[in-house]
Motif scaffolding. Sequence first.
Motif, PDB file in Angstrom:
ATOM      1  N   LEU A 183       0.816  -1.214   0.000  1.00 20.39           N
ATOM      2  CA  LEU A 183       0.000   0.000   0.000  1.00 20.39           C
ATOM      3  C   LEU A 183       0.851   1.267   0.000  1.00 20.39           C
ATOM      4  CD1 LEU A 183      -2.938  -0.867   2.431  1.00 20.39           C
ATOM      5  CD2 LEU A 183      -2.969  -0.785  -0.058  1.00 20.39           C
ATOM      6  N   ALA A 184       1.941   1.256   0.729  1.00 12.97           N
ATOM      7  CA  ALA A 184       2.782   2.443   0.842  1.00 12.97           C
ATOM      8  C   ALA A 184       3.384   2.870  -0.491  1.00 12.97           C
ATOM      9  CB  ALA A 184       3.896   2.202   1.852  1.00 12.97           C
ATOM     10  N   THR A 185       3.413   1.972  -1.478  1.00  8.58           N
ATOM     11  CA  THR A 185       3.998   2.312  -2.778  1.00  8.58           C
ATOM     12  C   THR A 185       2.958   2.793  -3.789  1.00  8.58           C
ATOM     13  OG1 THR A 185       3.785   0.104  -3.768  1.00  8.58           O
ATOM     14  CG2 THR A 185       5.760   0.545  -2.407  1.00  8.58           C
ATOM     15  N   ILE A 186       1.695   2.756  -3.420  1.00  9.79           N
ATOM     16  CA  ILE A 186       0.622   3.139  -4.344  1.00  9.79           C
ATOM     17  C   ILE A 186       0.365   4.637  -4.215  1.00  9.79           C
ATOM     18  CG2 ILE A 186      -1.780   2.749  -5.000  1.00  9.79           C
ATOM     19  CD1 ILE A 186      -1.492  -0.087  -3.783  1.00  9.79           C
ATOM     20  N   THR A 187       0.572   5.359  -5.300  1.00  9.14           N
ATOM     21  CA  THR A 187       0.405   6.808  -5.287  1.00  9.14           C
ATOM     22  C   THR A 187      -1.076   7.176  -5.326  1.00  9.14           C
ATOM     23  OG1 THR A 187       0.432   7.069  -7.692  1.00  9.14           O
ATOM     24  CG2 THR A 187       2.585   7.066  -6.554  1.00  9.14           C
ATOM     25  N   PRO A 188      -1.442   8.384  -4.900  1.00 14.39           N
ATOM     26  CA  PRO A 188      -2.842   8.798  -4.975  1.00 14.39           C
ATOM     27  C   PRO A 188      -3.447   8.663  -6.377  1.00 14.39           C
ATOM     28  CG  PRO A 188      -1.659  10.279  -3.542  1.00 14.39           C
ATOM     29  CD  PRO A 188      -0.623   9.367  -4.167  1.00 14.39           C
ATOM     30  N   ALA A 189      -2.690   8.933  -7.421  1.00  9.93           N
ATOM     31  CA  ALA A 189      -3.209   8.841  -8.790  1.00  9.93           C
ATOM     32  C   ALA A 189      -3.496   7.401  -9.211  1.00  9.93           C
ATOM     33  CB  ALA A 189      -2.218   9.472  -9.761  1.00  9.93           C
ATOM     34  N   GLU A 190      -2.946   6.413  -8.494  1.00  7.50           N
ATOM     35  CA  GLU A 190      -3.149   4.999  -8.820  1.00  7.50           C
ATOM     36  C   GLU A 190      -4.293   4.369  -8.030  1.00  7.50           C
ATOM     37  OE1 GLU A 190       1.321   3.532  -9.983  1.00  7.50           O
ATOM     38  OE2 GLU A 190       0.882   3.827  -7.839  1.00  7.50           O
ATOM     39  N   ARG A 191      -4.907   5.116  -7.166  1.00  8.69           N
ATOM     40  CA  ARG A 191      -5.940   4.586  -6.266  1.00  8.69           C
ATOM     41  C   ARG A 191      -7.329   4.688  -6.910  1.00  8.69           C
ATOM     42  NH1 ARG A 191      -3.542   7.416  -0.759  1.00  8.69           N
ATOM     43  NH2 ARG A 191      -1.489   6.447  -0.967  1.00  8.69           N
ATOM     44  N   THR A 192      -7.540   3.862  -7.919  1.00 10.49           N
ATOM     45  CA  THR A 192      -8.813   3.879  -8.634  1.00 10.49           C
ATOM     46  C   THR A 192      -9.676   2.686  -8.257  1.00 10.49           C
ATOM     47  OG1 THR A 192      -7.859   2.654 -10.480  1.00 10.49           O
ATOM     48  CG2 THR A 192      -7.832   5.070 -10.642  1.00 10.49           C
ATOM     49  N   THR A 193     -10.964   2.842  -8.445  1.00  9.31           N
ATOM     50  CA  THR A 193     -11.907   1.737  -8.377  1.00  9.31           C
ATOM     51  C   THR A 193     -12.264   1.430  -9.823  1.00  9.31           C
ATOM     52  OG1 THR A 193     -12.778   2.495  -6.245  1.00  9.31           O
ATOM     53  CG2 THR A 193     -14.147   0.960  -7.502  1.00  9.31           C
ATOM     54  N   PRO A 194     -11.793   0.315 -10.372  1.00 10.29           N
ATOM     55  CA  PRO A 194     -11.994   0.056 -11.799  1.00 10.29           C
ATOM     56  C   PRO A 194     -13.442  -0.259 -12.156  1.00 10.29           C
ATOM     57  CG  PRO A 194     -11.049  -1.860 -10.749  1.00 10.29           C
ATOM     58  CD  PRO A 194     -11.077  -0.774  -9.709  1.00 10.29           C
ATOM     59  N   ALA A 195     -13.815   0.116 -13.369  1.00  9.86           N
ATOM     60  CA  ALA A 195     -15.138  -0.213 -13.885  1.00  9.86           C
ATOM     61  C   ALA A 195     -15.100  -1.604 -14.503  1.00  9.86           C
ATOM     62  CB  ALA A 195     -15.549   0.813 -14.935  1.00  9.86           C
ATOM     63  N   GLY A 196     -16.256  -2.260 -14.535  1.00  8.52           N
ATOM     64  CA  GLY A 196     -16.343  -3.546 -15.208  1.00  8.52           C
ATOM     65  C   GLY A 196     -17.290  -4.508 -14.528  1.00  8.52           C
ATOM     66  N   ARG A 197     -17.316  -5.701 -15.066  1.00  2.02           N
ATOM     67  CA  ARG A 197     -18.142  -6.804 -14.562  1.00  2.02           C
ATOM     68  C   ARG A 197     -17.210  -7.799 -13.886  1.00  2.02           C
ATOM     69  NH1 ARG A 197     -19.708 -12.018 -15.814  1.00  2.02           N
ATOM     70  NH2 ARG A 197     -21.957 -12.480 -15.695  1.00  2.02           N
ATOM     71  N   PHE A 198     -17.503  -8.136 -12.643  1.00  3.64           N
ATOM     72  CA  PHE A 198     -16.622  -8.991 -11.857  1.00  3.64           C
ATOM     73  C   PHE A 198     -17.432 -10.107 -11.195  1.00  3.64           C
ATOM     74  CE2 PHE A 198     -15.035  -4.666 -11.880  1.00  3.64           C
ATOM     75  CZ  PHE A 198     -13.696  -4.810 -12.215  1.00  3.64           C
ATOM     76  N   LYS A 199     -16.876 -11.317 -11.199  1.00  7.52           N
ATOM     77  CA  LYS A 199     -17.471 -12.413 -10.434  1.00  7.52           C
ATOM     78  C   LYS A 199     -16.894 -12.308  -9.027  1.00  7.52           C
ATOM     79  CE  LYS A 199     -18.755 -16.382 -12.158  1.00  7.52           C
ATOM     80  NZ  LYS A 199     -18.733 -17.722 -12.769  1.00  7.52           N
ATOM     81  N   ALA A 200     -17.741 -12.153  -8.039  1.00  6.48           N
ATOM     82  CA  ALA A 200     -17.315 -11.861  -6.674  1.00  6.48           C
ATOM     83  C   ALA A 200     -17.736 -12.965  -5.713  1.00  6.48           C
ATOM     84  CB  ALA A 200     -17.906 -10.528  -6.229  1.00  6.48           C
ATOM     85  N   SER A 201     -16.936 -13.119  -4.656  1.00  7.52           N
ATOM     86  CA  SER A 201     -17.270 -14.106  -3.624  1.00  7.52           C
ATOM     87  C   SER A 201     -16.724 -13.645  -2.275  1.00  7.52           C
ATOM     88  CB  SER A 201     -16.697 -15.481  -3.979  1.00  7.52           C
ATOM     89  OG  SER A 201     -15.289 -15.426  -4.055  1.00  7.52           O
ATOM     90  N   LEU A 202     -17.352 -14.146  -1.235  1.00 10.67           N
ATOM     91  CA  LEU A 202     -16.898 -13.829   0.112  1.00 10.67           C
ATOM     92  C   LEU A 202     -15.566 -14.505   0.395  1.00 10.67           C
ATOM     93  CD1 LEU A 202     -20.267 -14.183   2.053  1.00 10.67           C
ATOM     94  CD2 LEU A 202     -19.077 -12.056   1.481  1.00 10.67           C
ATOM     95  N   GLY A 203     -14.750 -13.838   1.174  1.00 10.39           N
ATOM     96  CA  GLY A 203     -13.456 -14.378   1.561  1.00 10.39           C
ATOM     97  C   GLY A 203     -12.937 -13.592   2.751  1.00 10.39           C
ATOM     98  N   HIS A 204     -11.632 -13.610   2.935  1.00 17.04           N
ATOM     99  CA  HIS A 204     -11.017 -12.915   4.067  1.00 17.04           C
ATOM    100  C   HIS A 204      -9.774 -12.174   3.616  1.00 17.04           C
ATOM    101  CE1 HIS A 204     -13.492 -15.835   6.251  1.00 17.04           C
ATOM    102  NE2 HIS A 204     -13.477 -14.946   7.227  1.00 17.04           N
ATOM    103  N   ASP A 205      -9.488 -11.070   4.309  1.00 14.60           N
ATOM    104  CA  ASP A 205      -8.184 -10.437   4.196  1.00 14.60           C
ATOM    105  C   ASP A 205      -7.478 -10.725   5.520  1.00 14.60           C
ATOM    106  OD1 ASP A 205      -9.215  -8.634   6.047  1.00 14.60           O
ATOM    107  OD2 ASP A 205      -9.034  -6.887   4.758  1.00 14.60           O
ATOM    108  N   PHE A 206      -6.566  -9.907   5.919  1.00 12.05           N
ATOM    109  CA  PHE A 206      -5.828 -10.169   7.151  1.00 12.05           C
ATOM    110  C   PHE A 206      -6.662  -9.963   8.411  1.00 12.05           C
ATOM    111  CE2 PHE A 206      -2.565  -8.761   4.083  1.00 12.05           C
ATOM    112  CZ  PHE A 206      -1.887  -9.963   3.975  1.00 12.05           C
TER     113      PHE A 206
END
Length: 192
Positions: free
Chosen positions: A84-107
């Motif tokens: 995360l620390a390497t991602i610049t503000p200009a790279e912080r997008t929410t992309p458009a499109g169609r996505f197959k999604a499912s429940l899961g876990h992060d940390f």
Amino acid sequence: MAQAVRAEPIGRFGTEAVSNDARDTADWVAASHDNQGLPFIVIDKVNAVVFAFDATGRLRGTAPALLGMARGDASVPGIGQRKLATITPAERTTPAGRFKASLGHDFEQDILWIDYDAALSMHRVIKGRRVDDRAGRLASPTPSDNRISYGCVNVPPGFYDGVVKPLFTGTVGIVYILPETKPLRSVFAVPD
């Protein structure tokens, strides 16, 4: 600039205020069965709102959302493998499109993985730094201050736990993220 919305007295959205793009997309999904009999979500980035539907196209809930800090309709290649620390503000997008999604876990918590490889998910709003005031941004009456995340879609805990999680438990579903810099019909096959 937020897209004009209108309240519908009848129809798929009941009395919810909805943009033309969100309404057209949800109606197209239901009519064409593009959701393949799965629950689906339409995310209107321009207006920072999420609409959740069951497999039949019935609206189950709506909520404001926090989205990626930068305007744009594509993810930076390889963004999901970066710190995360390497991602610049200009790279912080929410992309458009169609996505197959499912429940899961992060940390730390259960989440709805929208695009695992791009590390794009929907999850409960996090407290974050006090200066970010994420809860206040969600509660504000306009979408102008809802751009703060690294790209993930943050929603109120009650909406996530009461609508998203039940819809996606035991199944996958489809998430449609509407574009904000491209025309809707360049991303989805929505008829005129």
